[in-house]
Design an enzyme around this catalytic site. Structure first.
Site, PDB file in Angstrom:
ATOM      1  N   LYS A  16       0.831  -1.215   0.000  1.00 42.55           N
ATOM      2  CA  LYS A  16       0.000   0.000   0.000  1.00 42.55           C
ATOM      3  C   LYS A  16       0.866   1.266   0.000  1.00 42.55           C
ATOM      4  O   LYS A  16       0.624   2.178  -0.779  1.00 42.55           O
ATOM      5  CB  LYS A  16      -0.929   0.045   1.233  1.00 42.55           C
ATOM      6  CG  LYS A  16      -1.918  -1.099   1.319  1.00 42.55           C
ATOM      7  CD  LYS A  16      -2.915  -0.887   2.461  1.00 42.55           C
ATOM      8  CE  LYS A  16      -2.279  -0.867   3.849  1.00 42.55           C
ATOM      9  NZ  LYS A  16      -1.652  -2.140   4.259  1.00 42.55           N
ATOM     10  N   ARG A  92      -9.592   0.968   9.049  1.00 44.09           N
ATOM     11  CA  ARG A  92      -9.208  -0.410   9.342  1.00 44.09           C
ATOM     12  C   ARG A  92     -10.304  -1.154  10.104  1.00 44.09           C
ATOM     13  O   ARG A  92     -10.150  -2.357  10.350  1.00 44.09           O
ATOM     14  CB  ARG A  92      -7.955  -0.415  10.209  1.00 44.09           C
ATOM     15  CG  ARG A  92      -6.636  -0.607   9.450  1.00 44.09           C
ATOM     16  CD  ARG A  92      -5.554  -0.489  10.490  1.00 44.09           C
ATOM     17  NE  ARG A  92      -4.303  -1.122  10.196  1.00 44.09           N
ATOM     18  CZ  ARG A  92      -3.238  -0.530   9.651  1.00 44.09           C
ATOM     19  NH1 ARG A  92      -3.305   0.711   9.234  1.00 44.09           N
ATOM     20  NH2 ARG A  92      -2.112  -1.186   9.513  1.00 44.09           N
ATOM     21  N   ARG A 131      11.598  -6.014   5.317  1.00 42.77           N
ATOM     22  CA  ARG A 131      11.447  -4.597   5.654  1.00 42.77           C
ATOM     23  C   ARG A 131      12.012  -4.319   7.049  1.00 42.77           C
ATOM     24  O   ARG A 131      12.630  -3.281   7.283  1.00 42.77           O
ATOM     25  CB  ARG A 131       9.959  -4.216   5.609  1.00 42.77           C
ATOM     26  CG  ARG A 131       9.709  -2.758   5.959  1.00 42.77           C
ATOM     27  CD  ARG A 131       8.287  -2.338   5.666  1.00 42.77           C
ATOM     28  NE  ARG A 131       7.373  -2.688   6.735  1.00 42.77           N
ATOM     29  CZ  ARG A 131       6.050  -2.491   6.696  1.00 42.77           C
ATOM     30  NH1 ARG A 131       5.499  -1.990   5.607  1.00 42.77           N
ATOM     31  NH2 ARG A 131       5.284  -2.823   7.699  1.00 42.77           N
ATOM     32  N   ARG A 137      11.464  -1.336  11.872  1.00 41.03           N
ATOM     33  CA  ARG A 137      10.198  -1.036  12.548  1.00 41.03           C
ATOM     34  C   ARG A 137       9.961  -2.009  13.688  1.00 41.03           C
ATOM     35  O   ARG A 137      10.118  -3.212  13.523  1.00 41.03           O
ATOM     36  CB  ARG A 137       9.038  -1.137  11.543  1.00 41.03           C
ATOM     37  CG  ARG A 137       8.717   0.181  10.902  1.00 41.03           C
ATOM     38  CD  ARG A 137       7.601   0.048   9.903  1.00 41.03           C
ATOM     39  NE  ARG A 137       6.356  -0.479  10.466  1.00 41.03           N
ATOM     40  CZ  ARG A 137       5.184  -0.376   9.854  1.00 41.03           C
ATOM     41  NH1 ARG A 137       5.099   0.231   8.694  1.00 41.03           N
ATOM     42  NH2 ARG A 137       4.106  -0.891  10.394  1.00 41.03           N
ATOM     43  N   ARG A 148      -0.824  -9.031  13.284  1.00 41.03           N
ATOM     44  CA  ARG A 148      -1.404  -7.958  12.463  1.00 41.03           C
ATOM     45  C   ARG A 148      -2.203  -8.526  11.305  1.00 41.03           C
ATOM     46  O   ARG A 148      -3.233  -7.976  10.914  1.00 41.03           O
ATOM     47  CB  ARG A 148      -0.289  -7.022  11.973  1.00 41.03           C
ATOM     48  CG  ARG A 148       0.183  -6.061  13.079  1.00 41.03           C
ATOM     49  CD  ARG A 148       1.606  -5.597  12.900  1.00 41.03           C
ATOM     50  NE  ARG A 148       1.822  -4.851  11.692  1.00 41.03           N
ATOM     51  CZ  ARG A 148       2.989  -4.827  11.026  1.00 41.03           C
ATOM     52  NH1 ARG A 148       4.023  -5.528  11.459  1.00 41.03           N
ATOM     53  NH2 ARG A 148       3.105  -4.114   9.948  1.00 41.03           N
TER      54      ARG A 148
HETATM   55  P1  AMP Z   1       0.775   0.734   9.204  1.00 35.71           P
HETATM   56  O1  AMP Z   1       1.980   1.592   8.992  1.00 35.71           O
HETATM   57  O2  AMP Z   1      -0.407   1.170   8.381  1.00 35.71           O
HETATM   58  O3  AMP Z   1       1.072  -0.729   9.060  1.00 35.71           O
HETATM   59  O4  AMP Z   1       0.327   0.963  10.722  1.00 35.71           O
HETATM   60  C1  AMP Z   1       1.190   0.646  11.801  1.00 35.71           C
HETATM   61  C2  AMP Z   1       0.406   0.522  13.086  1.00 35.71           C
HETATM   62  O5  AMP Z   1      -0.222   1.777  13.380  1.00 35.71           O
HETATM   63  C3  AMP Z   1      -0.739  -0.484  13.068  1.00 35.71           C
HETATM   64  O6  AMP Z   1      -0.308  -1.811  13.318  1.00 35.71           O
HETATM   65  C4  AMP Z   1      -1.628   0.070  14.175  1.00 35.71           C
HETATM   66  O7  AMP Z   1      -1.099  -0.209  15.443  1.00 35.71           O
HETATM   67  C5  AMP Z   1      -1.505   1.571  13.945  1.00 35.71           C
HETATM   68  N1  AMP Z   1      -2.519   2.057  12.978  1.00 35.71           N
HETATM   69  C6  AMP Z   1      -2.304   2.632  11.770  1.00 35.71           C
HETATM   70  N2  AMP Z   1      -3.453   2.937  11.156  1.00 35.71           N
HETATM   71  C7  AMP Z   1      -4.438   2.537  11.998  1.00 35.71           C
HETATM   72  C8  AMP Z   1      -5.859   2.550  11.923  1.00 35.71           C
HETATM   73  N3  AMP Z   1      -6.502   3.038  10.861  1.00 35.71           N
HETATM   74  N4  AMP Z   1      -6.544   2.050  13.001  1.00 35.71           N
HETATM   75  C9  AMP Z   1      -5.915   1.571  14.088  1.00 35.71           C
HETATM   76  N5  AMP Z   1      -4.586   1.502  14.197  1.00 35.71           N
HETATM   77  C10 AMP Z   1      -3.839   1.982  13.180  1.00 35.71           C
END
Ligand code: AMP
Length: 190
Positions: A16, A92, A131, A137, A148
């Site tokens: 994404k 999400r 990654r 990360r 996740r």
């Molecule tokens: P990402 O970079 O999109 O993989 O997001 C990393 C982490 O941020 C996720 O595993 C969640 O802990 C938090 N996070 C990001 N976007 C959301 C969302 N829309 N709702 C809830 N948690 C989020």
């Protein structure tokens, strides 16, 4: 003319972020990635960051009220209002999707297209472990990655059906090369 209010939906590691950046370049519209915004908040030790840090590190979802507030503020900014946006990692959950639909409905600018990226689970785990070696990360270890993915399947995948009902979903196989996936997304936005 391409659609300009876009949602990229897909599991962690589906590409994404990579594809969102290409769309930023090609369409000149901003990426709105709640994960990036939350990581910035953690780095900046803001109130939101302090609330989100531990939740993110263990791979859980940050609460809807926090994430909705962060996303709505960004969506209300002039560039997103004027030019459109690429949502990446938000919504999400069903609650987040309801809040998003309500907000965009109020201002008369509904989502135009949802790209549902699909990638095989083992490919995802391999990509994310790679990654983790590059970006470091804290949530890219195997146990957290699998968690996740489970959360994605339970909470986020149902949103594909939600947006399918609105007729805006196009499924794209995300397992090909970034160039190939970008080409397929371009076709899906035409
Ligand atoms: P990402 O970079 O999109 O993989 O997001 C990393 C982490 O941020 C996720 O595993 C969640 O802990 C938090 N996070 C990001 N976007 C959301 C969302 N829309 N709702 C809830 N948690 C989020």
């Amino acid at each position: 003319m391409s659609a300009r209010r876009l949602l990229l939906l897909g599991p962690p590691g589906a590409g994404k972020g990579t594809q969102a950046l290409r769309l930023v370049e090609r369409l000149g519209i901003p990426q709105i990635a709640t994960g990036n915004m939350l990581r910035d908040a953690v780095d900046g030790k803001t109130e939101v960051g302090l609330l989100a840090q531990a939740v993110m590190a263990r791979g859980d979802l940050v609460s809807d009220d926090i994430v909705i507030r962060v996303a709505e503020q960004r969506l209300a900014a002039p560039d997103a209002r004027r030019r459109g946006f690429i949502l990446d990692g938000f919504p999400r959950t069903a609650g987040q999707a309801r809040a998003l639909d309500a907000m965009l409905g109020r201002i008369g600018t509904p989502l135009e297209r949802c790209i549902a990226l699909s990638v095989d689970e083992e490919v995802i785990v391999r990509r994310l472990l790679k990654r983790s070696a590059i970006e470091g990360r804290s949530d890219d270890n195997e146990e957290t990655i699998r968690k996740r993915l489970k959360i994605y399947q339970a909470q986020t995948e149902p949103l594909i059906a939600h947006y399918s009902e609105k007729g805006i979903v196009r499924a794209v196989d995300g397992s090909a090369s970034p160039d190939e996936v970008a080409k397929r997304i371009e076709e899906a936005l035409a």
